[in-house]
Design a protein around this motif. Structure first.
Motif, mmCIF file in Angstrom:
data_model
loop_
_atom_site.group_PDB
_atom_site.id
_atom_site.type_symbol
_atom_site.label_atom_id
_atom_site.label_comp_id
_atom_site.label_asym_id
_atom_site.label_seq_id
_atom_site.Cartn_x
_atom_site.Cartn_y
_atom_site.Cartn_z
ATOM 1 N N THR A 22 -0.894 27.418 13.065
ATOM 2 C CA THR A 22 -0.185 26.297 12.451
ATOM 3 C C THR A 22 1.322 26.482 12.592
ATOM 4 O O THR A 22 1.813 27.598 12.713
ATOM 5 C CB THR A 22 -0.552 26.145 10.963
ATOM 6 O OG1 THR A 22 -0.041 27.264 10.221
ATOM 7 C CG2 THR A 22 -2.057 26.042 10.778
ATOM 8 N N GLY A 23 2.033 25.357 12.566
ATOM 9 C CA GLY A 23 3.488 25.424 12.689
ATOM 10 C C GLY A 23 3.924 26.036 13.997
ATOM 11 O O GLY A 23 4.841 26.864 14.042
ATOM 12 N N SER A 25 5.244 24.687 16.806
ATOM 13 C CA SER A 25 6.179 23.999 17.702
ATOM 14 C C SER A 25 7.522 24.712 17.840
ATOM 15 O O SER A 25 8.289 24.408 18.766
ATOM 16 C CB SER A 25 6.412 22.564 17.220
ATOM 17 O OG SER A 25 7.011 22.554 15.933
ATOM 18 N N ARG A 26 7.816 25.650 16.963
ATOM 19 C CA ARG A 26 9.114 26.324 17.038
ATOM 20 C C ARG A 26 9.050 27.642 16.279
ATOM 21 O O ARG A 26 8.079 27.952 15.598
ATOM 22 C CB ARG A 26 10.219 25.442 16.448
ATOM 23 C CG ARG A 26 9.993 25.077 14.997
ATOM 24 C CD ARG A 26 11.068 24.149 14.486
ATOM 25 N NE ARG A 26 10.855 23.809 13.074
ATOM 26 C CZ ARG A 26 11.683 23.062 12.354
ATOM 27 N NH1 ARG A 26 12.779 22.574 12.918
ATOM 28 N NH2 ARG A 26 11.421 22.811 11.086
ATOM 29 N N GLY A 29 6.063 30.580 14.908
ATOM 30 C CA GLY A 29 4.803 30.011 15.376
ATOM 31 C C GLY A 29 4.761 29.835 16.877
ATOM 32 O O GLY A 29 3.741 30.121 17.520
ATOM 33 N N THR A 46 -0.897 23.496 16.131
ATOM 34 C CA THR A 46 -0.610 22.335 15.299
ATOM 35 C C THR A 46 0.856 22.281 14.911
ATOM 36 O O THR A 46 1.546 23.300 14.838
ATOM 37 C CB THR A 46 -1.448 22.328 13.997
ATOM 38 O OG1 THR A 46 -0.878 23.245 13.045
ATOM 39 C CG2 THR A 46 -2.897 22.684 14.266
ATOM 40 N N ALA A 47 1.311 21.059 14.662
ATOM 41 C CA ALA A 47 2.637 20.778 14.108
ATOM 42 C C ALA A 47 2.590 19.350 13.592
ATOM 43 O O ALA A 47 1.664 18.586 13.907
ATOM 44 C CB ALA A 47 3.729 20.925 15.168
ATOM 45 N N ARG A 48 3.570 18.990 12.789
ATOM 46 C CA ARG A 48 3.609 17.602 12.322
ATOM 47 C C ARG A 48 3.763 16.637 13.476
ATOM 48 O O ARG A 48 3.184 15.554 13.479
ATOM 49 C CB ARG A 48 4.750 17.425 11.312
ATOM 50 C CG ARG A 48 4.427 17.983 9.935
ATOM 51 C CD ARG A 48 5.582 17.810 8.981
ATOM 52 N NE ARG A 48 6.720 18.635 9.370
ATOM 53 C CZ ARG A 48 7.856 18.709 8.681
ATOM 54 N NH1 ARG A 48 8.012 17.985 7.579
ATOM 55 N NH2 ARG A 48 8.827 19.495 9.084
ATOM 56 N N LEU A 53 4.466 19.792 21.053
ATOM 57 C CA LEU A 53 3.637 20.895 21.527
ATOM 58 C C LEU A 53 3.123 20.697 22.949
ATOM 59 O O LEU A 53 2.656 21.654 23.579
ATOM 60 C CB LEU A 53 2.425 21.066 20.603
ATOM 61 C CG LEU A 53 2.714 21.531 19.176
ATOM 62 C CD1 LEU A 53 1.472 21.357 18.316
ATOM 63 C CD2 LEU A 53 3.159 22.982 19.168
ATOM 64 N N ASP A 74 0.081 17.389 9.301
ATOM 65 C CA ASP A 74 1.076 17.482 8.243
ATOM 66 C C ASP A 74 0.415 18.160 7.054
ATOM 67 O O ASP A 74 -0.348 17.537 6.306
ATOM 68 C CB ASP A 74 1.578 16.091 7.860
ATOM 69 C CG ASP A 74 2.645 16.141 6.774
ATOM 70 O OD1 ASP A 74 2.984 17.254 6.311
ATOM 71 O OD2 ASP A 74 3.121 15.060 6.369
ATOM 72 N N ALA A 102 2.714 27.900 9.278
ATOM 73 C CA ALA A 102 3.583 26.791 8.884
ATOM 74 C C ALA A 102 4.167 27.013 7.493
ATOM 75 O O ALA A 102 3.487 27.482 6.573
ATOM 76 C CB ALA A 102 2.809 25.473 8.925
#
Length: 262
Positions: A22-23, A25-26, A29, A46-48, A53, A74, A102
């Motif tokens: 999770t989390g 994208s940056r 994570g 996963t990311a919001r 991604l 989210d 995340a």
């Protein structure tokens, strides 16, 4: 009693494992995703914003010959933690590892504490990962085992000024992780927390690395006199997900340069 054989040494210790991060994208994570892909794991990231991604997922899949799927999630939304593990498992035909990474932070002093910030921090940093880990752990137990890795914080083990909600949430998550290890260990599920000090992600560099006056008091409390690099967290996560850590469960591993002993 027959003891398990020691794991074979491999440059791809997670080959055949399927992990949800999770989390991703940056920051930490994203680096854990890099490290897991290099270690041979198939991934759901996963990311919001799932669009953030797509490019790194495609690049990592191509570079390392692994399967990578992405999901928008989210974790502040009440219903997401309950369903996320099942949605992710469907994409890869099952999952073996959860990396609960995340999180958010709203630094503020106690006398300036904003109740909305407090509630949001507990939703994202405690409620969501604790529920997700519970659902994941139950599914892993039914399937014969797995590994849950919580990215907590040194602030979960030692209070940090201006991080009242953050420290509270992370401390709760550490105890949730211990409880999972206790209850699900007999079914082959291991659960551990990683507790880093400041990590010099892009954001960490801006907030700490580029502000010497702010960083100096914190660095003075770290015997190694430096902050962590993202790979120093990711390397521990790969180890915890691998057979090399087969007897490690229910513990917190500081990645803090000695901060917690100073």
């Amino acid at each position: 009693m027959t003891l398990p054989e020691p794991p074979e040494s491999s440059s791809r210790p997670l080959s055949g494992r399927r992990a949800l991060i999770t989390g991703a994208s940056r920051g930490i994570g994203a680096d854990i995703a890099r490290a897991f892909a290099a270690a041979g794991a198939d991934l759901v990231l996963t990311a919001r914003d799932a669009s953030a991604l797509e490019e790194p997922a495609g690049r990592l899949a191509s570079e390392h010959g692994v399967r990578i799927a992405v999901l928008a999630a989210d974790l502040a939304a009440p219903e997401v933690p309950d369903r996320l593990w099942g949605d992710a498992a469907t994409l890869l035909g099952g999952l073996d590892v959860l990396v609960n990474n995340a999180g958010i932070s709203h630094p503020e002093t106690v006398d300036q504490l904003d109740s909305a910030h407090f509630d949001e921090t507990l939703r994202v940093n405690l409620r969501a990962p604790a529920l997700l880990a519970a659902r994941a752990g139950a599914a892993m137990a039914a399937a014969g085992g797995g590994a849950i890795i919580t990215i907590a914080s040194a602030a979960a083990l030692r209070p940090l000024a201006e991080h009242y909600a953050y420290s509270t949430a992370k401390a709760g998550l550490v105890m949730a992780t211990r409880t999972l290890a206790l209850e699900l260990g007999p079914q082959g599920v291991r659960a551990n927390s990683i507790c880093p000090t400041v990590v010099l992600t892009d954001m960490g560099q801006r907030v700490w690395g580029d502000q010497p006056d702010k960083a100096a008091p914190m660095l003075a409390r770290i015997p190694q006199s430096r902050f962590a690099q993202p790979h120093e967290v990711s390397d521990v996560a790969v180890w915890l997900a691998s057979d090399a850590a087969s007897m490690v469960s229910g513990t917190e591993i500081p990645v803090d340069g000695g901060y917690l002993i100073s």
